[in-house]
Design an enzyme around this catalytic site. Structure first.
Site, short mmCIF file in Angstrom:
data_model
loop_
_atom_site.label_atom_id
_atom_site.label_comp_id
_atom_site.label_asym_id
_atom_site.label_seq_id
_atom_site.Cartn_x
_atom_site.Cartn_y
_atom_site.Cartn_z
N LYS A 31 0.84 -1.19 0.00
CA LYS A 31 0.00 0.00 0.00
C LYS A 31 0.87 1.25 0.00
O LYS A 31 1.74 1.40 0.85
CB LYS A 31 -0.92 0.02 1.23
CG LYS A 31 -1.83 1.25 1.29
CD LYS A 31 -2.83 1.15 2.43
CE LYS A 31 -2.26 1.56 3.76
NZ LYS A 31 -2.04 3.03 3.86
N ASP A 58 -3.50 4.31 -1.91
CA ASP A 58 -4.47 4.69 -0.87
C ASP A 58 -4.46 6.21 -0.67
O ASP A 58 -3.84 6.72 0.25
CB ASP A 58 -4.09 3.96 0.42
CG ASP A 58 -4.97 4.32 1.60
OD1 ASP A 58 -6.12 4.73 1.39
OD2 ASP A 58 -4.49 4.20 2.75
N LYS A 60 -7.55 8.06 -0.96
CA LYS A 60 -8.86 8.43 -0.40
C LYS A 60 -9.42 9.71 -1.01
O LYS A 60 -9.72 10.68 -0.31
CB LYS A 60 -8.78 8.58 1.12
CG LYS A 60 -8.29 7.34 1.87
CD LYS A 60 -8.29 7.59 3.38
CE LYS A 60 -7.77 6.40 4.15
NZ LYS A 60 -6.30 6.24 4.01
N ASP A 63 -13.76 14.85 -3.36
CA ASP A 63 -13.86 16.19 -3.94
C ASP A 63 -15.10 16.21 -4.83
O ASP A 63 -15.88 15.24 -4.83
CB ASP A 63 -12.59 16.52 -4.75
CG ASP A 63 -12.25 18.01 -4.73
OD1 ASP A 63 -13.17 18.82 -4.96
OD2 ASP A 63 -11.08 18.36 -4.50
N THR A 119 -10.85 3.45 10.48
CA THR A 119 -10.70 2.56 11.64
C THR A 119 -10.15 3.28 12.87
O THR A 119 -10.07 2.71 13.94
CB THR A 119 -9.81 1.34 11.31
OG1 THR A 119 -8.60 1.80 10.70
CG2 THR A 119 -10.52 0.40 10.35
N GLY A 210 0.48 -2.86 8.68
CA GLY A 210 1.54 -1.87 8.62
C GLY A 210 2.68 -2.16 9.57
O GLY A 210 3.53 -3.02 9.32
N ARG A 211 2.67 -1.45 10.69
CA ARG A 211 3.81 -1.49 11.60
C ARG A 211 4.09 -2.86 12.22
O ARG A 211 5.22 -3.13 12.62
CB ARG A 211 3.60 -0.42 12.69
CG ARG A 211 3.82 0.98 12.16
CD ARG A 211 3.27 2.07 13.06
NE ARG A 211 1.83 2.21 12.91
CZ ARG A 211 1.13 3.28 13.28
NH1 ARG A 211 1.76 4.31 13.84
NH2 ARG A 211 -0.17 3.35 13.11
#
Length: 233
Positions: A31, A58, A60, A63, A119, A210-211
């Site tokens: 990602k 990603d 998002k 507009d 989230t 992720g981490r």
């Protein structure tokens, strides 16, 4: 066959990205989010694609419809595999995003999904700050239904809503779930988190990690553990 875990490359720049990717012999699904894209621009996407990895871009988008349509037309040319918008932008905006992707794609268009509620958002925050007088689950299900009506491929949601979204929108409607941690891991700024095996058992189509991997002492071992749990081995 289960989809590969999506690994969030939440790094400040190109050097850290390739230091991480160089640990792996296999091709990953990664990602690229705002932090990395806004520092390095589209070139970072092209360089990662040149290595053979799949990419969830990603950004998002949220507009007016015409702006989102034009932006998606450009992003489609990068050859990514998955992109997203905010469902809160509305049905017309989501339809425009899809039109832009289809117009800009050479060959198969990227999958397009919409963020329901982040989230990091709690029900109390949603009700107080967004003034949405529903439960969090009701809001997420509403956005998921709207996303499906707009013709998109699925949503970003928490694991805790994935099963209900599948029941409402069908199994083929994707549920991409961030906030994935290994047991005992730090939740960081996420509120609605889960482990890979819990996600597998509770309706996720894809998980975003992720981490738990990128900050691990041994990133390959951490990735393999995530894969093992996700695949149910």
């Amino acid at each position: 066959m289960m989809n590969k875990p999506i690994i969030a490359l939440d790094f400040p720049g190109e050097q850290e990205v390739f230091q991480f990717l160089n640990h792996f012999e296999e091709k990953l699904f990664v990602k690229v989010g705002m932090e990395l894209f806004y520092q390095e621009g589209p070139d970072i996407v092209r360089k990662i694609k040149d290595l053979g990895h799949d990419i969830f871009l990603d950004l998002k988008l949220h507009d007016i419809p015409n702006t989102v349509k034009s932006a998606m037309k450009g992003l489609a040319r990068l050859g990514v595999d998955l992109v997203n918008v905010h469902a809160a932008g509305g049905k017309q905006m989501m339809e425009a995003a899809l039109e832009g992707l289809e117009a800009g794609s050479v060959g198969k268009r990227p999958l397009l999904i919409a963020v329901t509620q982040l989230t990091s958002t709690t029900e109390e925050q949603m009700q107080k700050e967004q003034k949405i007088p529903l439960t969090l689950l009701e809001s997420v299900l509403h956005y998921a239904q709207l996303t499906k009506e707009a013709g998109l491929d699925g949503v970003v949601c928490s694991v805790h809503e994935a099963k209900q979204i599948a029941e409402r929108c069908g199994e083929a409607f994707l549920r991409v779930t961030p906030g994935i941690r290994l047991l005992g891991g730090d939740a960081h700024d996420q509120k609605r988190v889960a482990t890979p095996d819990f996600a597998r058992e509770n309706g996720s189509s894809y998980i975003v990690v992720g981490r738990a991997v990128t900050k691990a002492e041994n990133v390959v071992e951490a990735y393999q553990e995530v894969c093992r749990l996700w695949e149910g081995k």
